[in-house]
Design an enzyme around this catalytic site. Structure first.
Site, PDB file in Angstrom:
ATOM      1  N   SER A   1      92.101  44.195  87.653  1.00 46.65           N
ATOM      2  CA  SER A   1      92.225  45.601  87.271  1.00 46.65           C
ATOM      3  C   SER A   1      92.004  45.742  85.763  1.00 46.65           C
ATOM      4  CB  SER A   1      93.587  46.147  87.709  1.00 46.65           C
ATOM      5  OG  SER A   1      93.618  47.546  87.580  1.00 46.65           O
TER       6      SER A   1
ATOM      7  N   LYS B   1      99.768  71.482  85.230  1.00 47.31           N
ATOM      8  CA  LYS B   1     100.620  70.750  84.292  1.00 47.31           C
ATOM      9  C   LYS B   1     101.501  69.744  85.023  1.00 47.31           C
ATOM     10  CE  LYS B   1     102.302  69.774  80.298  1.00 47.31           C
ATOM     11  NZ  LYS B   1     101.474  69.075  79.311  1.00 47.31           N
TER      12      LYS B   1
END
Length: 557
Positions: free
Chosen positions: A458, A510
């Site tokens: 990763s 948000k």
């Protein structure tokens, strides 16, 4: 004190102190009374004001004596009235005389007064202080305390002394054989911290270790274990000489020849270091004096200082010439010793190397280093280490190391960087910053080799793909080009408990998925969109660093 006996003893001590002070005051009053009376009881003597003595009309006086007498009693001056014990003033000479019988009488009276007081004080102190203390010390409790104290001293003191003796005996001994690697020659000691001196070097934020020295120490340990300490030392010296003068010259020397050159080298290094320090101090002093001597104009004081500075410069120049001559003599003596141990063919090669040698005038660097490694033309390899965690917290150190390498490395010399990498990835921001540090090395023109020992997955592979050459162990894990996010959701449990978590936001997205709100399909869609965009950036970055790699085929997460 709470105990009755303690209260009684304390009161007795206070009484003894009060009695002693009272006796002292009585004695002082008695002495004062005697000094005021001046004579014993029944003896009277007139007290008259001090008057200036009138010299006898037929006596002669030296002028200096007359002047001193006139200074003592100037005309018209008032003399203080003072008692004159046992004084009898003669009418003819007006001089003062003392009667010894009066003094002996005062002494006898003082003895009569003081003797009873002293006897009483001694008795009280003995009864209230000396006797209780002696009884306490002679008691059984005091004896037991003494025995306990002695046992404690023996129980702790003897092992402590034995351990201290063992530490001193086990401490590293000073090396009897000198070395030529330029290291610290001060022998180590368990009490070395008492002789610490302030270092002149700046604070070092990076820990740098020469891997060649580490590998050579491995060789020395193995040779010492498999052969002998003597042979291991000889092999190490040969390698040091080879690095300093070349393998062709020093490989033909025997152990005896190496020993002679080694002793000569130690003497030369000691003398050269001392002379280099003297030359350096003289040069600094001459620079300072030259700045003072360059002053123009000003007052007379400034002109005198400039002249004095010029004279001191001449003196230091003479001393510097002598020190430089001594340095050259030490170096020539060392060269003669080395040359005497070489055969004709090797000596010619040694002379050829000395002609090519660049003279280095720098503290701590020998001017006889003739190999490429010592004159800075051989390439360097900078080895870095990155054992990454989930947040890539090691990126702070990596950034400093990369900055230091870029400032120090020389691309024309062929310098390169090796990074030892071990991490399973983590945050996008942390490993994105770590990969950006590695791209700085490539932008600086440095060749980057990354060695994966166990895993570079990763975010770890985001760093690994930046390498010009990627090396891994046989079963190391590399890849995992994907993005993941996960979090618990406790909304249902809070709802059952009657707890409502309120969040106020400005902006449609948000807050999408959070642990405290009920997830919606719109939240999932927005989160997946964010992950897809990050994954696209990840694949593009890998494709840029690995153009030949089929990224769509391997970027399966």
């Amino acid at each position: 004190p709470s105990h009755p006996t303690h209260r009684m003893t304390a009161s007795k001590l206070r009484g003894a102190l009060a009695l002693t002070l009272g006796l002292g005051l009585t004695l002082a009053l008695a002495l004062a009374t005697l000094s005021r009376e001046g004579v014993p009881t029944g003896v009277s003597a007139p007290l008259a004001p001090a008057r200036r003595a009138v010299p006898h009309p037929f006596a002669t006086r030296h002028p200096r004596q007359l002047r001193r007498r006139s200074l003592r009693a100037a005309p018209g001056a008032l003399a203080p009235i003072a008692p004159r014990p046992s004084a009898v003033i003669s009418r003819n000479t007006k001089a003062m005389a003392f009667d010894p019988s009066i003094i002996s009488g005062a002494a006898s009276k003082l003895e009569v007064i003081v003797e009873p007081l002293l006897s009483l004080a001694i008795d009280k102190v003995s009864s209230y202080v000396v006797n209780p203390v002696s009884k306490t010390l002679s008691s059984e409790v005091a004896g037991e305390l003494g025995v306990y104290f002695s046992k404690t001293v023996i129980a702790w003191g003897v092992p402590t002394a034995a351990i201290g003796t063992l530490l001193i005996l086990a401490a590293p001994k000073p090396k009897l054989d000198v070395d030529i690697d330029g290291g610290d020659e001060t022998p180590s000691s368990p009490f070395a911290f008492l002789n610490k001196q302030k270092s002149k070097e700046p604070v070092q934020y990076l820990k740098i270790q020469r891997l060649n020295d580490k590998l050579e120490s491995f060789d020395f340990s193995l040779n010492k274990a498999t052969q002998s300490a003597y042979k291991a030392t000889i092999e190490r010296r040969k390698k040091i000489f080879e690095r300093k003068y070349g393998q062709n010259i020093m490989s033909k020397l025997s152990a005896e020849q190496m020993e002679k050159i080694l002793k000569a080298d130690a003497k030369y290094r000691k003398a050269s270091a001392k002379l280099q320090e003297q030359l350096s101090q003289m040069t600094k002093g001459m620079r300072t004096l030259a700045a003072k001597a360059g002053a123009k104009g000003g007052d007379m004081k400034m002109m005198m200082e400039a002249m004095s500075a010029s004279q001191k410069i001449n003196t230091l120049s003479m001393k510097q010439s002598k020190a430089l001559a001594a340095y050259n003599q030490a170096e020539q003596k060392y060269i003669k010793t080395v040359s005497a141990e070489l055969d004709e063919e090797t000596r010619k090669e040694f002379i050829s190397l000395l002609k090519k040698n660049e003279v280095v005038w720098q503290d701590g660097i020998s001017s006889l280093s003739v190999t490429d490694e010592n004159i800075g033309t051989k390439s360097h390899v900078f080895v870095l280490n990155f054992p990454g965690d989930v947040t890539a917290s090691q990126v702070k150190t990596l950034r400093q190391e990369v900055t230091a390498v870029i400032r120090s490395a020389n691309t024309t010399r062929g310098d390169e960087v090796v990074l030892v990498l071990n991490t399973g990835g983590g945050t996008v921001t942390g490993y994105g910053l770590a990969a950006a540090q590695l791209t700085r090395l490539k932008d600086a023109g440095l060749n980057l080799t990354i060695c994966v020992e166990q895993v570079a997955a990763s975010g770890g592979y985001m760093m690994a793909c930046c390498a010009d050459r990627l090396v891994s162990s046989p079963f190391a894990v590399l890849g995992s080009i994907g993005v993941i996010t996960q979090q618990p959701n406790v909304y249902e449990r809070l709802n059952r408990e009657g707890v409502e978590f309120l969040t106020v936001t400005a902006g449609k997205y948000k807050r999408t998925l959070t642990p405290f709100k009920k997830p919606t399909d719109e939240d999932f869609a927005k989160t997946e969109e964010d992950l897809e965009s990050i994954w696209t950036l990840f694949k593009d970055f890998v494709q840029t660093q690995r153009p030949k790699l089929d990224v769509p085929a391997v970027a399966t997460g």
